[in-house]
Design a protein around this motif. Structure first.
Motif, PDB file in Angstrom:
ATOM      1  N   GLN A 198       0.814  -1.211   0.000  1.00  0.00           N
ATOM      2  CA  GLN A 198       0.000   0.000   0.000  1.00  0.00           C
ATOM      3  C   GLN A 198       0.853   1.270   0.000  1.00  0.00           C
ATOM      4  O   GLN A 198       0.459   2.285  -0.564  1.00  0.00           O
ATOM      5  N   TRP A 199       2.014   1.215   0.624  1.00  0.00           N
ATOM      6  CA  TRP A 199       2.800   2.427   0.844  1.00  0.00           C
ATOM      7  C   TRP A 199       3.958   2.634  -0.139  1.00  0.00           C
ATOM      8  O   TRP A 199       4.321   3.767  -0.453  1.00  0.00           O
ATOM      9  N   VAL A 200       4.586   1.548  -0.600  1.00  0.00           N
ATOM     10  CA  VAL A 200       5.879   1.681  -1.287  1.00  0.00           C
ATOM     11  C   VAL A 200       5.716   1.623  -2.797  1.00  0.00           C
ATOM     12  O   VAL A 200       5.152   0.662  -3.327  1.00  0.00           O
ATOM     13  N   PRO A 201       6.223   2.636  -3.542  1.00  0.00           N
ATOM     14  CA  PRO A 201       6.170   2.606  -5.004  1.00  0.00           C
ATOM     15  C   PRO A 201       7.160   1.598  -5.570  1.00  0.00           C
ATOM     16  O   PRO A 201       8.140   1.241  -4.913  1.00  0.00           O
ATOM     17  N   PRO A 202       6.923   1.125  -6.800  1.00  0.00           N
ATOM     18  CA  PRO A 202       7.769   0.067  -7.369  1.00  0.00           C
ATOM     19  C   PRO A 202       9.254   0.393  -7.411  1.00  0.00           C
ATOM     20  O   PRO A 202      10.083  -0.496  -7.193  1.00  0.00           O
ATOM     21  N   HIS A 203       9.641   1.637  -7.659  1.00  0.00           N
ATOM     22  CA  HIS A 203      11.060   1.952  -7.790  1.00  0.00           C
ATOM     23  C   HIS A 203      11.788   1.934  -6.439  1.00  0.00           C
ATOM     24  O   HIS A 203      13.016   2.003  -6.392  1.00  0.00           O
ATOM     25  N   GLU A 204      11.048   1.855  -5.336  1.00  0.00           N
ATOM     26  CA  GLU A 204      11.660   1.750  -4.011  1.00  0.00           C
ATOM     27  C   GLU A 204      11.427   0.373  -3.387  1.00  0.00           C
ATOM     28  O   GLU A 204      11.799   0.124  -2.250  1.00  0.00           O
ATOM     29  N   ARG A 205      10.800  -0.512  -4.139  1.00  0.00           N
ATOM     30  CA  ARG A 205      10.282  -1.755  -3.568  1.00  0.00           C
ATOM     31  C   ARG A 205      11.386  -2.713  -3.118  1.00  0.00           C
ATOM     32  O   ARG A 205      11.326  -3.271  -2.016  1.00  0.00           O
ATOM     33  N   SER A 206      12.388  -2.912  -3.952  1.00  0.00           N
ATOM     34  CA  SER A 206      13.434  -3.892  -3.615  1.00  0.00           C
ATOM     35  C   SER A 206      14.160  -3.513  -2.331  1.00  0.00           C
ATOM     36  O   SER A 206      14.333  -4.327  -1.426  1.00  0.00           O
ATOM     37  N   ARG A 207      14.607  -2.252  -2.256  1.00  0.00           N
ATOM     38  CA  ARG A 207      15.369  -1.871  -1.065  1.00  0.00           C
ATOM     39  C   ARG A 207      14.482  -1.743   0.171  1.00  0.00           C
ATOM     40  O   ARG A 207      14.950  -1.981   1.285  1.00  0.00           O
ATOM     41  N   SER A 208      13.206  -1.398  -0.015  1.00  0.00           N
ATOM     42  CA  SER A 208      12.305  -1.311   1.131  1.00  0.00           C
ATOM     43  C   SER A 208      12.033  -2.687   1.722  1.00  0.00           C
ATOM     44  O   SER A 208      12.110  -2.885   2.942  1.00  0.00           O
ATOM     45  N   VAL A 209      11.723  -3.655   0.858  1.00  0.00           N
ATOM     46  CA  VAL A 209      11.478  -5.013   1.335  1.00  0.00           C
ATOM     47  C   VAL A 209      12.765  -5.619   1.889  1.00  0.00           C
ATOM     48  O   VAL A 209      12.761  -6.301   2.923  1.00  0.00           O
ATOM     49  N   SER A 210      13.892  -5.359   1.221  1.00  0.00           N
ATOM     50  CA  SER A 210      15.165  -5.895   1.703  1.00  0.00           C
ATOM     51  C   SER A 210      15.531  -5.314   3.063  1.00  0.00           C
ATOM     52  O   SER A 210      16.022  -6.031   3.945  1.00  0.00           O
TER      53      SER A 210
END
Length: 435
Positions: A127-139
């Motif tokens: 809900q919060w994280v856009p795709p271009h920030e997704r990898s590092r946010s989940v990591s």
């Protein structure tokens, strides 16, 4: 006076990072405290394996329900309730290895409560994280697991030495209560106003179709269960989640035993070296996330190719390191090999673990629940099977200090890593397949 601005999505990611850290301090803490208490009264390895694996039965039962409930009522609320449940259970648990029934019930409750956490986190991040920030946010969020495990391995043996095994549960319950207060105060849903001053509303982020707001999420629609359960890309994630957690849980639960009985070392005397495998996971997990976002954002590699590359490299290197662990008979060698194995597994996680949000951003919590059920079954099978293998090895070799006693323990996850990497290469995709 100028206020410090912080986008709320960054605060959410930071809080979920702390969340996973505390969860893994609890898991490592129980393994350390119970091992000390059980060894003091000569509990056999098979019984230890059964108690250590009990958590995963409860954990497996609540994965898919956790994703479903988080999708329906919101991951923020489910996270808070889950944390409160396991924290109270830890606070009330008496650690007596002879009171097996109480230990089993308590570990089942903690497992059920924590089973809601990761599907809820994926729902919140989708809900919060856009795709271009997704990898590092989940990591970053998942790397909290490894930092928590590292801190647990570093600090908790000393706490046990001076305050006794029971003190571990009190400390874990206190950490859970503190996080719950922080989450209650600062976490919010995307539809509401930010709790911190921000320069831009989250609406500017949510314009991307892959960023899911509550209004267009699965809350208002039917969940495509059949399509999810028959999707080959979903099964590619499931298989790799199983393998990742098989290796992780076996090392997390049995590495203390390997150091103490396999290498005749004392955890207290090993100092900070015993935390290095998990610290390495923390570092490599974040490297994987940053590298993936860099290559994807600059269109050097497609999302599909990037996920496959990281997953394959991570799992194949980890496989080699796992297989050779018993060949090293010093603490330095064992720490080095387990550090390489866990570090590259964490790198591989930047492949398969983020893939839930690539293929099904609207149903990320559901898909995470399905795949994490497989990961939890790996904990049940791997932890219990390892106990049985070691009990058989002890009968055959009179003790557990020989390399032969541990060869099968590390060979099994090593072979699973090879198999899983090929499955992911064949069937995974980085494209959105669920509308």
């Amino acid at each position: 006076m100028t206020k410090i601005t912080l986008p709320v999505r960054y605060l959410i990611v930071i809080l979920t990072f702390i969340c996973t850290s505390v969860c893994y301090i609890e898991r490592v803490g129980f393994s350390i405290a119970y091992t000390v208490a059980a060894d003091a009264v000569s509990v056999n390895q098979s019984t230890k394996g059964a108690i250590l694996s009990t958590f995963y039965y409860g954990y497996a039962c609540s994965q898919v329900p956790g994703g479903y409930v988080a999708q329906k009522i919101g991951g923020r609320k489910v996270l808070l309730l889950s944390f409160l449940l396991w924290s109270f259970t830890c606070a009330l648990l008496p650690l007596d290895p002879n009171r097996v029934s109480i230990l089993i019930i308590a570990r089942l409750l903690v497992g059920v409560a924590q089973g809601f956490i990761f599907p809820s986190i994926h729902t919140v991040l989708a809900q919060w994280v856009p795709p271009h920030e997704r990898s590092r946010s989940v990591s970053l969020t998942t790397s909290g697991m490894y930092l928590g495990a590292a801190l647990g391995m570093l600090l908790l043996p000393t706490l046990v030495k001076f305050k006794g095994p029971q003190s571990v549960f009190v400390a874990e319950a206190a950490l859970g209560a503190v996080w719950s207060l922080l989450w209650f105060k600062y976490a919010s849903d995307p539809k509401g106003e930010s709790l911190l001053p921000v320069n831009k509303k989250i609406d500017t982020v949510s314009k991307d179709s892959n960023v899911v707001s509550p209004s267009n999420s699965a809350k208002s629609g039917n969940i495509p269960w059949l399509k999810i359960l028959t999707s080959l890309p979903v099964w590619a994630i499931v298989v790799n989640n199983f393998t990742f957690h098989y290796a992780l849980y076996v090392l997390m639960n049995w590495l203390p035993t390997y150091f103490e009985l396999g290498l005749k070392l004392s955890l207290q005397d090993m100092g900070s070296s015993k935390m290095l495998p998990y610290l390495n996971m923390f570092v490599f997990s974040n490297i994987g996330g940053v590298v993936a976002d860099y290559f994807i954002t600059r269109r050097i590699l497609s999302v599909t190719m990037m996920r496959k590359f990281l997953n394959t490299v991570g799992f194949l290197v980890a496989s080699l390191a796992l297989v050779v662990i018993p060949s090293f008979r010093t603490s330095g060698g064992a720490v080095f090999c387990s550090s390489v194995a866990l570090g590259f597994l964490a790198l591989g996680r930047a492949g398969f673990a983020v893939n839930h949000m690539d293929i099904a951003p609207r149903y990320a919590g559901i898909v995470m629940g399905v795949s994490n059920t497989a990961g939890t079954l790996a904990g049940i099978v791997g932890v219990d099977l390892t106990g049985r293998l070691l009990e058989a090895a002890k009968v055959a070799n009179s003790d557990l200090s020989t390399p032969e006693s541990w060869k099968a323990v590390f060979l099994i996850p090593g072979l699973l890593c090879v198999f899983s990497s090929f499955i992911f290469l064949l069937f995974s995709t980085g494209e959105r397949i669920f509308e």
